[in-house]
Design a protein around this motif. Structure first.
Motif, PDB file in Angstrom:
ATOM      1  N   ALA A 190       2.694   8.386  -6.581  1.00  0.00           N
ATOM      2  CA  ALA A 190       2.155   9.722  -6.863  1.00  0.00           C
ATOM      3  C   ALA A 190       3.221  10.801  -6.778  1.00  0.00           C
ATOM      4  O   ALA A 190       3.026  11.909  -7.291  1.00  0.00           O
ATOM      5  CB  ALA A 190       1.011  10.039  -5.898  1.00  0.00           C
ATOM      6  N   ARG A 205      -9.754  10.345   4.492  1.00  0.00           N
ATOM      7  CA  ARG A 205      -9.310  10.248   3.094  1.00  0.00           C
ATOM      8  C   ARG A 205      -8.074   9.367   2.985  1.00  0.00           C
ATOM      9  O   ARG A 205      -7.950   8.568   2.051  1.00  0.00           O
ATOM     10  CB  ARG A 205      -9.032  11.649   2.552  1.00  0.00           C
ATOM     11  CG  ARG A 205      -8.651  11.685   1.086  1.00  0.00           C
ATOM     12  CD  ARG A 205      -8.563  13.117   0.590  1.00  0.00           C
ATOM     13  NE  ARG A 205      -9.849  13.800   0.694  1.00  0.00           N
ATOM     14  CZ  ARG A 205     -10.026  15.080   0.414  1.00  0.00           C
ATOM     15  NH1 ARG A 205      -8.999  15.813   0.039  1.00  0.00           N
ATOM     16  NH2 ARG A 205     -11.212  15.621   0.533  1.00  0.00           N
ATOM     17  N   ASN A 206      -7.162   9.495   3.938  1.00  0.00           N
ATOM     18  CA  ASN A 206      -5.947   8.674   3.900  1.00  0.00           C
ATOM     19  C   ASN A 206      -6.249   7.211   4.203  1.00  0.00           C
ATOM     20  O   ASN A 206      -5.642   6.307   3.629  1.00  0.00           O
ATOM     21  CB  ASN A 206      -4.920   9.218   4.893  1.00  0.00           C
ATOM     22  CG  ASN A 206      -4.331  10.546   4.447  1.00  0.00           C
ATOM     23  OD1 ASN A 206      -4.670  11.052   3.384  1.00  0.00           O
ATOM     24  ND2 ASN A 206      -3.450  11.111   5.260  1.00  0.00           N
ATOM     25  N   CYS A 207      -7.178   6.974   5.130  1.00  0.00           N
ATOM     26  CA  CYS A 207      -7.524   5.593   5.477  1.00  0.00           C
ATOM     27  C   CYS A 207      -8.145   4.865   4.294  1.00  0.00           C
ATOM     28  O   CYS A 207      -7.940   3.658   4.126  1.00  0.00           O
ATOM     29  CB  CYS A 207      -8.470   5.577   6.673  1.00  0.00           C
ATOM     30  SG  CYS A 207      -7.701   6.065   8.229  1.00  0.00           S
ATOM     31  N   ARG A 208      -8.893   5.578   3.481  1.00  0.00           N
ATOM     32  CA  ARG A 208      -9.479   4.947   2.301  1.00  0.00           C
ATOM     33  C   ARG A 208      -8.418   4.550   1.281  1.00  0.00           C
ATOM     34  O   ARG A 208      -8.627   3.633   0.478  1.00  0.00           O
ATOM     35  CB  ARG A 208     -10.506   5.883   1.663  1.00  0.00           C
ATOM     36  CG  ARG A 208     -11.815   5.958   2.437  1.00  0.00           C
ATOM     37  CD  ARG A 208     -12.896   6.608   1.586  1.00  0.00           C
ATOM     38  NE  ARG A 208     -12.625   8.026   1.358  1.00  0.00           N
ATOM     39  CZ  ARG A 208     -13.076   9.007   2.136  1.00  0.00           C
ATOM     40  NH1 ARG A 208     -13.803   8.707   3.204  1.00  0.00           N
ATOM     41  NH2 ARG A 208     -12.811  10.259   1.865  1.00  0.00           N
ATOM     42  N   LYS A 209      -7.279   5.234   1.297  1.00  0.00           N
ATOM     43  CA  LYS A 209      -6.189   4.883   0.381  1.00  0.00           C
ATOM     44  C   LYS A 209      -5.360   3.704   0.889  1.00  0.00           C
ATOM     45  O   LYS A 209      -4.621   3.098   0.113  1.00  0.00           O
ATOM     46  CB  LYS A 209      -5.272   6.097   0.174  1.00  0.00           C
ATOM     47  CG  LYS A 209      -5.960   7.258  -0.545  1.00  0.00           C
ATOM     48  CD  LYS A 209      -5.020   8.442  -0.708  1.00  0.00           C
ATOM     49  CE  LYS A 209      -5.695   9.602  -1.422  1.00  0.00           C
ATOM     50  NZ  LYS A 209      -4.799  10.784  -1.548  1.00  0.00           N
ATOM     51  N   CYS A 210      -5.453   3.411   2.171  1.00  0.00           N
ATOM     52  CA  CYS A 210      -4.724   2.277   2.761  1.00  0.00           C
ATOM     53  C   CYS A 210      -5.712   1.420   3.549  1.00  0.00           C
ATOM     54  O   CYS A 210      -5.601   1.306   4.782  1.00  0.00           O
ATOM     55  CB  CYS A 210      -3.607   2.758   3.673  1.00  0.00           C
ATOM     56  SG  CYS A 210      -2.351   3.754   2.866  1.00  0.00           S
ATOM     57  N   GLY A 219      -2.673  14.406   0.914  1.00  0.00           N
ATOM     58  CA  GLY A 219      -2.641  13.477   2.039  1.00  0.00           C
ATOM     59  C   GLY A 219      -1.302  13.411   2.744  1.00  0.00           C
ATOM     60  O   GLY A 219      -1.226  13.007   3.901  1.00  0.00           O
ATOM     61  N   GLU A 256       0.828  -1.201   0.000  1.00  0.00           N
ATOM     62  CA  GLU A 256       0.000   0.000   0.000  1.00  0.00           C
ATOM     63  C   GLU A 256       0.865   1.255   0.000  1.00  0.00           C
ATOM     64  O   GLU A 256       0.496   2.267  -0.616  1.00  0.00           O
ATOM     65  CB  GLU A 256      -0.953  -0.011   1.201  1.00  0.00           C
ATOM     66  CG  GLU A 256      -2.016  -1.096   1.080  1.00  0.00           C
ATOM     67  CD  GLU A 256      -3.156  -0.935   2.065  1.00  0.00           C
ATOM     68  OE1 GLU A 256      -4.277  -1.362   1.753  1.00  0.00           O
ATOM     69  OE2 GLU A 256      -2.915  -0.386   3.164  1.00  0.00           O
ATOM     70  N   THR A 281       2.118   1.856  -3.611  1.00  0.00           N
ATOM     71  CA  THR A 281       1.060   2.443  -4.440  1.00  0.00           C
ATOM     72  C   THR A 281       0.943   3.944  -4.181  1.00  0.00           C
ATOM     73  O   THR A 281       0.788   4.748  -5.120  1.00  0.00           O
ATOM     74  CB  THR A 281      -0.277   1.752  -4.154  1.00  0.00           C
ATOM     75  OG1 THR A 281      -0.153   0.352  -4.422  1.00  0.00           O
ATOM     76  CG2 THR A 281      -1.388   2.340  -5.004  1.00  0.00           C
ATOM     77  N   LEU A 282       1.017   4.333  -2.911  1.00  0.00           N
ATOM     78  CA  LEU A 282       0.952   5.754  -2.560  1.00  0.00           C
ATOM     79  C   LEU A 282       2.150   6.524  -3.105  1.00  0.00           C
ATOM     80  O   LEU A 282       2.013   7.643  -3.602  1.00  0.00           O
ATOM     81  CB  LEU A 282       0.911   5.919  -1.032  1.00  0.00           C
ATOM     82  CG  LEU A 282      -0.360   5.546  -0.284  1.00  0.00           C
ATOM     83  CD1 LEU A 282      -0.104   5.614   1.212  1.00  0.00           C
ATOM     84  CD2 LEU A 282      -1.490   6.489  -0.662  1.00  0.00           C
TER      85      LEU A 282
END
Length: 369
Positions: A208, A242-247, A217, A201, A204-205
């Motif tokens: 960017a 918002r950050n939790c949804r990305k991880c 974020g 994860e 993936t972040l």
């Protein structure tokens, strides 16, 4: 009064079934006679109890009635109060989103913030919170917290320079710069088993970063040299939706940790990235009630963490536990081609903080209190 023991009655019934028919008739009559005597005895016992109640002194009855009324009133009074809800990290996520946090970050703009206020007024506020907690629940087990709040100024000012938490010091806790893995064995092993999940994860972040200087974020922290980025899932006890949804898998993992601090301002969980050539200035953490855990995700050469003057190196897939109320720093002096140093950081409870103390500290240092 005649009482027939249950065991004897069962034995008589078994004997009655095994006996010849003529003898069985005689035994059944005897059994019925004994049973009628036992019923008479029970009736006499109940009648005696009722008569004793009637003969009881009127003042004693009045006293019992008053005590019963007081007990009912107390139950009603306690039940009417609405205690503060101690929410999990999952519930905090929904609450943070409802409050409309900008990009999920909790920026302090209030002089009443417990992490930014260093004055006598803070001690009064903490003592008021402790009194409110004790009123709702109990003073039991609050000795160390009461002592710490009452003498907080002396503790913070007289501590040796090697350990000096900036906000709250809980007395009589064992102090050491680093802790063994066994201090929070369950959570350490759980984090290490999920090393690949967290790493995937992060990767993936991190893609960017090729598109812009600071993706949404991420937060850039001040350093004397180099660049230090953090991606918070929990920031000062508040979830970052918002950050939790990305991880999502890393976020769910937090809910499985037994000692993760998620309900007070001393709790954080984030991905921390140091670029090559970065040095973090020496500083103290806010409290000694927590252990900071670093799970190594990417650990190039010449990267060190120094706590209380003792250096340690990270290792990929391994947890490093330390008390950040000690003076500490970190640096990455490896070559640029080796890439950044990356750790997953989460705050865990100090193993010697009791369960009752944890509940009280969650109440006293709740976000926004």
């Amino acid at each position: 009064m005649v009482w027939v023991p249950l065991g004897a009655a069962r034995a008589d019934r078994r004997a009655l079934l095994r006996a010849p028919r003529r003898r069985r008739t005689t035994m059944s009559l005897e059994w019925l006679t004994d049973w009628s005597w036992s019923l008479d005895g029970l009736r006499d016992f109940i009648a005696t109890g009722i008569q004793s109640f009637r003969d009881c002194d009127t003042s004693a009855l009045a006293a019992v009635a008053c005590l019963l009324v007081l007990f009912v009133w107390y139950c009603y009074h306690v039940g009417r109060e609405q205690p503060r809800a101690y929410v999990t990290v999952n519930a905090l996520m929904q609450g943070a989103e409802a409050n409309g946090l900008q990009n999920g970050y909790v920026y302090c703009h209030s002089p009443e913030c417990v992490r930014c206020t260093h004055s006598d007024g803070l001690n009064q506020k903490l003592y008021h919170n402790l009194q409110e907690y004790a009123k709702r629940y109990s003073w039991s087990g609050m000795g160390r917290i009461h002592k710490g709040i009452r003498e907080q100024g002396r503790y913070l000012n007289s501590r040796p320079s090697i350990q000096k938490p900036e906000v709250f010091f809980l007395p009589d806790l064992p102090t050491m710069p680093y802790f063994s893995r066994d201090a929070q064995k369950h959570d350490v092993e759980l984090l290490e088993r999920n090393f690949q999940t967290i790493l995937c994860e992060f990767e993936t972040l991190y893609k960017a970063f090729s598109n812009c200087s600071l993706p949404q974020g991420w937060k850039m922290n001040s350093t004397p040299s180099g660049e230090w980025f953090t991606f918070y899932l929990v920031n000062q006890g508040m979830c970052v939706p918002r950050n939790c949804r990305k991880c999502p898998r890393t976020y769910r993992l937090l809910g499985s940790l037994r000692t993760c601090i998620g309900n007070n301002v001393f709790g954080n969980a984030c991905i921390s990235v140091l670029s090559p050539g970065t040095v973090i200035a020496e500083h103290y953490g806010p409290t000694n009630i927590r252990i900071r855990c670093h799970l190594g995700l990417k650990t190039p050469s010449n990267c060190e963490l120094v706590v209380g003057g003792e250096p340690q190196c990270w290792a990929e897939g391994r947890c490093l536990l330390f008390d950040d109320s000690f003076l500490h720093t970190a640096f990455h002096e490896g070559p640029p081609e080796e890439g950044p140093r990356v750790v997953f950081m989460v705050d865990l409870w100090h193993p010697n903080v009791a369960a009752a103390e944890r509940q009280a500290l969650d109440f006293i240092f709740a976000p926004g209190r």
